[in-house]
Design an enzyme around this catalytic site. Structure first.
Site, PDB file in Angstrom:
ATOM      1  N   TYR A 160       1.610   3.400  12.266  1.00 35.07           N
ATOM      2  CA  TYR A 160       1.204   3.160  10.883  1.00 35.07           C
ATOM      3  C   TYR A 160      -0.266   2.796  10.742  1.00 35.07           C
ATOM      4  O   TYR A 160      -0.960   2.550  11.720  1.00 35.07           O
ATOM      5  CB  TYR A 160       2.106   2.156  10.188  1.00 35.07           C
ATOM      6  CG  TYR A 160       2.292   0.777  10.783  1.00 35.07           C
ATOM      7  CD1 TYR A 160       1.297   0.107  11.463  1.00 35.07           C
ATOM      8  CD2 TYR A 160       3.513   0.120  10.624  1.00 35.07           C
ATOM      9  CE1 TYR A 160       1.489  -1.164  11.969  1.00 35.07           C
ATOM     10  CE2 TYR A 160       3.727  -1.157  11.126  1.00 35.07           C
ATOM     11  CZ  TYR A 160       2.712  -1.792  11.790  1.00 35.07           C
ATOM     12  OH  TYR A 160       2.918  -3.054  12.282  1.00 35.07           O
ATOM     13  N   GLU A 161      -0.731   2.786   9.503  1.00 36.09           N
ATOM     14  CA  GLU A 161      -2.146   2.602   9.133  1.00 36.09           C
ATOM     15  C   GLU A 161      -3.050   3.633   9.805  1.00 36.09           C
ATOM     16  O   GLU A 161      -4.150   3.341  10.238  1.00 36.09           O
ATOM     17  CB  GLU A 161      -2.626   1.178   9.464  1.00 36.09           C
ATOM     18  CG  GLU A 161      -1.794   0.071   8.877  1.00 36.09           C
ATOM     19  CD  GLU A 161      -1.564   0.217   7.383  1.00 36.09           C
ATOM     20  OE1 GLU A 161      -2.343   0.919   6.715  1.00 36.09           O
ATOM     21  OE2 GLU A 161      -0.586  -0.372   6.891  1.00 36.09           O
ATOM     22  N   GLY A 162      -2.568   4.852   9.891  1.00 38.61           N
ATOM     23  CA  GLY A 162      -3.291   5.924  10.559  1.00 38.61           C
ATOM     24  C   GLY A 162      -2.859   5.977  12.007  1.00 38.61           C
ATOM     25  O   GLY A 162      -3.106   5.044  12.777  1.00 38.61           O
ATOM     26  N   ARG A 186      -6.407  -1.872   9.329  1.00 33.64           N
ATOM     27  CA  ARG A 186      -6.488  -1.354  10.690  1.00 33.64           C
ATOM     28  C   ARG A 186      -6.941  -2.423  11.675  1.00 33.64           C
ATOM     29  O   ARG A 186      -6.477  -2.471  12.811  1.00 33.64           O
ATOM     30  CB  ARG A 186      -7.419  -0.135  10.719  1.00 33.64           C
ATOM     31  CG  ARG A 186      -6.756   1.092  10.127  1.00 33.64           C
ATOM     32  CD  ARG A 186      -7.712   2.233   9.853  1.00 33.64           C
ATOM     33  NE  ARG A 186      -6.956   3.365   9.303  1.00 33.64           N
ATOM     34  CZ  ARG A 186      -7.500   4.465   8.820  1.00 33.64           C
ATOM     35  NH1 ARG A 186      -8.809   4.594   8.787  1.00 33.64           N
ATOM     36  NH2 ARG A 186      -6.743   5.430   8.351  1.00 33.64           N
ATOM     37  N   MET A 234       0.874  -1.166   0.000  1.00 30.87           N
ATOM     38  CA  MET A 234       0.000   0.000   0.000  1.00 30.87           C
ATOM     39  C   MET A 234       0.915   1.220   0.000  1.00 30.87           C
ATOM     40  O   MET A 234       1.573   1.509   1.001  1.00 30.87           O
ATOM     41  CB  MET A 234      -0.913  -0.020   1.233  1.00 30.87           C
ATOM     42  CG  MET A 234      -1.847   1.158   1.345  1.00 30.87           C
ATOM     43  SD  MET A 234      -3.192   0.881   2.549  1.00 30.87           S
ATOM     44  CE  MET A 234      -2.292   0.549   4.056  1.00 30.87           C
TER      45      MET A 234
END
Length: 578
Positions: free
Chosen positions: A433-435, A289, A162
């Site tokens: 990571y991932e927000g 997430r 991603m």
């Protein structure tokens, strides 16, 4: 590191706490999945994690990845372990049979992900994004792209990335500069740089499918101008203009190749609609997430196992109350109250997070496969609300509980002879990571609670309140029911205050505490339910231990609900300028 898959607790959560087999029996897609089959699958997953991955955890951390002439070599044994993973059919576990998948519930995939991370987080990063990429392509890619790429991803023959972050664009994706120029036959040429790309280059598979956010020539500014593209590393047998310029030198997960990628005239295809890239990628990110939240669970479980094993063998000083007849001058650490409290909190968080995280995965199964539209809608609403809690609360606990576990080992925990210092280092990145957790907290409170005026939260609290009433009707669990009901009332009150405030900044000041409040409230709910399920089976040591852990959770951990509610009230005070 020795890893013991917590299969007995997984069976309890899946079969009793969730009663998932009963639900599967009335869903056509899962009608052939029963309790016996699910445990056979998890036993095999546990064996793979313990036998193939755990032995590579410390060596992978010491060796790290190597970059030479643009090619990445992963630590010794990683590629062989991945080949065994593919041969075992694990990438296809929860994928649609139409694309070569096994069509099993995401709940079982969640249990698999927990075990992979507990055993070897760095290795688990490589296949970790694959399911999200599969979901993204299945939902938004053209039929031609699906035909060309989905089967390869489902089988594990190829892996995916991603590609979002750029040097100037971290959490603010609106600053992305990578460009995509249209050429013949609906293809595009991409130019730009991406940073912090997990698995951006490696030697595990012959091809890597990059999902890249970029801008078309006519794109509006900001995040609304982003489009999503599929860019393979190898196209028709030749390199495709994707270059790995460097590997990041990181605090943890050193066996995972975190790459700086450069796209120079790389050929790609649009996924979904122009300028709607974020909408397409969010399918992937929501799956990611949940998996990152399960990483937090994996870290807590790993830390608990390491700390408990050490405390059960190490003797230090005399305990205030000796729990065994011994001629030894010192007692085991498990007999010292301070250490016992840490170990009990580790156990309560690990087992509690397992139930809450698996519930989130089960809700995703219901949101897609439940036979009634209303049930699918309810499951989707609850899953959407719980996802940022699972991601942020679990990863925060993963780091904090690993730190507490290191304290049990004392000085030995700080050196590399024991694995806990690696668990602590590896766990820290999951909060970023991932927000980032701050973004997750804002999403939870500002968008998903205040944004819909508490409708989804009200449904979640109704679920919790129903369990409180069941506990109040069970003599041995009345105190849990009363405490859970009070915690729900406290949560709704602070939420109402936030929703009615005219201070637009207050929710942002309070968001992290609000996320923690929802996490601790969720643990109160699951331990109340666990205590009720265990109360009639006290002749079995497993259920007696569940009851004891529930009592500890309500005596020692529930106070976090009141504390975080108070912290939210305190955050009414404006912050001074810097």
């Amino acid at each position: 590191m020795t890893y013991h898959p917590p299969l007995r607790d997984m069976r309890f959560v899946i079969n009793e706490w969730l009663d998932a087999p009963s639900t599967w029996s009335v869903i056509p897609a899962f009608s052939e999945v029963d309790a016996d089959l699910s445990m056979q699958i998890l036993e095999e997953a546990g064996r793979f994690s313990a036998d193939k991955l755990a032995p590579l955890n410390a060596s992978g951390d010491r060796q790290g990845c190597q970059l030479q002439d643009g090619q990445v070599t992963t630590p010794s044994g990683f590629a062989e372990a991945y080949q065994a993973y593919v041969e075992g059919g694990w990438p296809a576990l929860a994928c649609d049979p139409a694309w070569g998948g096994q069509g099993l519930p995401q709940l079982l995939d969640a249990a698999l992900q927990e075990m992979l991370v507990s055993a070897n987080h760095a290795w688990a990063m490589y296949p970790g994004i694959a399911h999200g990429a599969y979901e993204c392509l299945r939902a938004h890619a053209s039929e031609a792209l699906k035909d060309a790429y989905l089967g390869k991803l489902v089988s594990g023959e190829w892996l995916a990335t991603m590609c979002i972050t750029e040097p100037q664009a971290g959490s603010d994706v609106g600053l992305i500069r990578t460009r995509a120029e249209p050429i013949e036959e609906g293809r595009y040429l991409l130019d730009g740089s991406k940073l912090f790309i997990s698995g951006g280059e490696h030697d595990l598979t012959s091809n890597i499918v990059h999902l890249v956010l970029a801008r078309l020539p006519d794109a509006p500014v900001g995040s609304r101008g982003l489009s999503l593209f599929l860019v393979p590393k190898v196209l028709e047998g030749t390199a495709n203009g994707v270059y790995c310029d460097s590997l990041e030198h990181k605090m943890g997960i050193k066996g995972s190749a975190t790459c700086a990628l450069r796209f120079e005239g790389a050929c790609g295809w649009l996924i979904g609609e122009p300028h709607r890239g974020l909408a397409a990628m969010f399918v992937m990110m929501n799956s990611a997430r949940l998996h990152v939240g399960l990483q937090g669970l994996g870290h807590v479980e790993s830390a608990y196992q390491q700390a408990l094993a050490y405390a059960s063998e190490r003797r230090q000083m005399r305990a205030p109350k000796r729990s065994e007849e011994t001629a030894e001058a010192a007692d085991l650490l498990v007999h010292h109250p301070a250490m016992r409290r840490v170990l009990l909190e580790l156990r309560a968080c690990s087992e509690g997070m397992r139930a809450l995280g698996y519930w989130g995965a089960h809700l995703l199964d219901l949101a897609e496969h439940a036979t009634e539209a209303d049930e699918r809608a309810r499951a989707h609403q609850l899953a959407s609300l719980l996802t940022p809690v699972i991601k942020a609360f679990f990863t925060e606990q993963g780091f904090q509980q690993a730190s507490a576990a290191l304290q049990v080992l004392g000085g030995y925990g700080y050196v590399t002879d024991f694995g806990i210092e690696q668990t602590l280092r590896d766990s820290r990145i999951a909060m970023i990571y991932e927000g980032t957790n701050e973004i997750q907290a804002n999403d939870l409170l500002v968008r998903k609670v205040i944004g819909d005026r508490g409708a989804a939260l009200g449904r979640l609290l109704e679920h919790y309140q129903a369990e409180a009433e069941r506990c109040l009707a069970t003599p041995s669990c009345k105190s849990y029911g009363a405490a859970l009901r009070q915690a729900c009332d406290q949560t709704w009150q602070v939420t109402a205050d936030l929703m009615s405030s005219s201070d637009s900044e207050w929710p942002y000041r309070a968001a992290l505490d609000y996320m923690r409040l929802q996490g601790w409230l969720g643990l109160a709910f699951l331990w109340a339910r666990t205590a009720r399920l265990a109360e009639s089976r006290q002749e079995d040591a497993f259920y007696r231990t569940k009851s004891e852990t529930a009592r500890f959770a309500f005596d020692y951990l529930l106070l976090n609900v009141a504390q975080t509610a108070d912290a939210i009230k305190v955050s009414r005070a404006p912050l001074p300028a810097l």
